[in-house]
Design a protein around this motif. Structure first.
Motif, PDB file in Angstrom:
ATOM      1  N   ARG A  79      42.859  54.780  14.008  1.00 48.40           N
ATOM      2  CA  ARG A  79      42.178  53.894  13.064  1.00 48.40           C
ATOM      3  C   ARG A  79      41.001  53.182  13.735  1.00 48.40           C
ATOM      4  O   ARG A  79      39.941  53.037  13.141  1.00 48.40           O
ATOM      5  CB  ARG A  79      43.156  52.876  12.477  1.00 48.40           C
ATOM      6  CG  ARG A  79      44.141  53.479  11.504  1.00 48.40           C
ATOM      7  CD  ARG A  79      45.148  52.427  11.021  1.00 48.40           C
ATOM      8  NE  ARG A  79      46.230  53.026  10.328  1.00 48.40           N
ATOM      9  CZ  ARG A  79      46.217  53.338   9.027  1.00 48.40           C
ATOM     10  NH1 ARG A  79      45.154  53.100   8.305  1.00 48.40           N
ATOM     11  NH2 ARG A  79      47.272  53.897   8.464  1.00 48.40           N
ATOM     12  N   GLU A  80      41.188  52.736  14.974  1.00 45.93           N
ATOM     13  CA  GLU A  80      40.100  52.095  15.704  1.00 45.93           C
ATOM     14  C   GLU A  80      38.954  53.075  15.917  1.00 45.93           C
ATOM     15  O   GLU A  80      37.784  52.719  15.753  1.00 45.93           O
ATOM     16  CB  GLU A  80      40.593  51.563  17.057  1.00 45.93           C
ATOM     17  CG  GLU A  80      41.470  50.345  16.957  1.00 45.93           C
ATOM     18  CD  GLU A  80      42.076  49.948  18.306  1.00 45.93           C
ATOM     19  OE1 GLU A  80      41.728  50.576  19.351  1.00 45.93           O
ATOM     20  OE2 GLU A  80      42.907  49.024  18.322  1.00 45.93           O
ATOM     21  N   ASP A  81      39.278  54.302  16.271  1.00 43.93           N
ATOM     22  CA  ASP A  81      38.259  55.330  16.487  1.00 43.93           C
ATOM     23  C   ASP A  81      37.499  55.609  15.202  1.00 43.93           C
ATOM     24  O   ASP A  81      36.275  55.770  15.215  1.00 43.93           O
ATOM     25  CB  ASP A  81      38.912  56.605  17.018  1.00 43.93           C
ATOM     26  CG  ASP A  81      37.889  57.648  17.428  1.00 43.93           C
ATOM     27  OD1 ASP A  81      36.970  57.302  18.208  1.00 43.93           O
ATOM     28  OD2 ASP A  81      38.005  58.799  16.956  1.00 43.93           O
ATOM     29  N   ASP A  82      38.221  55.672  14.059  1.00 40.84           N
ATOM     30  CA  ASP A  82      37.572  55.910  12.767  1.00 40.84           C
ATOM     31  C   ASP A  82      36.588  54.805  12.433  1.00 40.84           C
ATOM     32  O   ASP A  82      35.494  55.065  11.938  1.00 40.84           O
ATOM     33  CB  ASP A  82      38.608  56.017  11.637  1.00 40.84           C
ATOM     34  CG  ASP A  82      39.273  57.384  11.603  1.00 40.84           C
ATOM     35  OD1 ASP A  82      38.780  58.314  12.280  1.00 40.84           O
ATOM     36  OD2 ASP A  82      40.281  57.518  10.895  1.00 40.84           O
ATOM     37  N   THR A  83      36.942  53.565  12.699  1.00 38.27           N
ATOM     38  CA  THR A  83      36.046  52.455  12.358  1.00 38.27           C
ATOM     39  C   THR A  83      34.834  52.427  13.281  1.00 38.27           C
ATOM     40  O   THR A  83      33.761  51.992  12.875  1.00 38.27           O
ATOM     41  CB  THR A  83      36.771  51.093  12.412  1.00 38.27           C
ATOM     42  OG1 THR A  83      37.292  50.894  13.712  1.00 38.27           O
ATOM     43  CG2 THR A  83      37.880  51.029  11.373  1.00 38.27           C
ATOM     44  N   GLN A  84      34.986  52.914  14.513  1.00 39.26           N
ATOM     45  CA  GLN A  84      33.871  52.908  15.448  1.00 39.26           C
ATOM     46  C   GLN A  84      32.919  54.075  15.229  1.00 39.26           C
ATOM     47  O   GLN A  84      31.738  53.973  15.515  1.00 39.26           O
ATOM     48  CB  GLN A  84      34.386  52.934  16.894  1.00 39.26           C
ATOM     49  CG  GLN A  84      35.098  51.665  17.286  1.00 39.26           C
ATOM     50  CD  GLN A  84      35.762  51.778  18.657  1.00 39.26           C
ATOM     51  OE1 GLN A  84      35.637  52.784  19.328  1.00 39.26           O
ATOM     52  NE2 GLN A  84      36.468  50.724  19.048  1.00 39.26           N
ATOM     53  N   THR A  85      33.412  55.212  14.727  1.00 37.62           N
ATOM     54  CA  THR A  85      32.568  56.401  14.581  1.00 37.62           C
ATOM     55  C   THR A  85      32.081  56.626  13.165  1.00 37.62           C
ATOM     56  O   THR A  85      31.208  57.447  12.959  1.00 37.62           O
ATOM     57  CB  THR A  85      33.323  57.661  15.044  1.00 37.62           C
ATOM     58  OG1 THR A  85      34.511  57.809  14.264  1.00 37.62           O
ATOM     59  CG2 THR A  85      33.659  57.578  16.519  1.00 37.62           C
ATOM     60  N   SER A  86      32.615  55.926  12.202  1.00 39.55           N
ATOM     61  CA  SER A  86      32.180  56.113  10.814  1.00 39.55           C
ATOM     62  C   SER A  86      30.845  55.400  10.604  1.00 39.55           C
ATOM     63  O   SER A  86      30.720  54.210  10.876  1.00 39.55           O
ATOM     64  CB  SER A  86      33.204  55.543   9.833  1.00 39.55           C
ATOM     65  OG  SER A  86      34.410  56.230   9.951  1.00 39.55           O
TER      66      SER A  86
END
Length: 114
Positions: free
Chosen positions: A98-105
């Motif tokens: 989830r953290e990765d999704d928020t950083q790369t979206s």
């Protein structure tokens, strides 16, 4: 504990225990659904008996088996550690994803639909 997990490792023995969960059965009744001799079924029953998972009662010449569920509780308690371990690991993985999704979206442009 090793005897319990050994007994549970076999598909036929697990099926026998499921059958006994419905009520007492004779050795012949337990053996009937399987393509095996009565002697082979008796070996499975002895393994379950050694693990404490069933109790055999002799009524005249008939051996009647009963489920003994207490050892199953012991096995579940043993496995509960691993359930907590993997649940914790999966929770960490979920958080990281989830953290990765928020950083790369990329941010949505005005007028974009989701």
């Amino acid at each position: 504990m090793d005897d319990i997990f050994h007994a549970l490792s076999d598909r036929t023995r697990r099926a026998i225990l499921r059958e006994l969960a419905q009520g007492e059965r004779t050795v012949g009744e337990l053996a009937a659904p399987f393509p095996m001799t009565l002697a082979a079924a008796s070996k499975h029953i002895r393994t379950l008996e050694k693990a404490g998972l069933l109790r055999r009662e002799i009524r005249w010449r008939t051996h009647v088996c009963h489920l003994e569920p207490a050892p199953l509780r012991q096995a579940m308690d043993e496995l509960a550690f691993y359930e907590r371990f993997w649940t914790g690991r999966l929770d960490i993985l979920d958080r990281l994803l989830r953290e990765d999704d928020t950083q790369t979206s990329p941010p949505l442009a005005e007028g974009d639909a989701t």
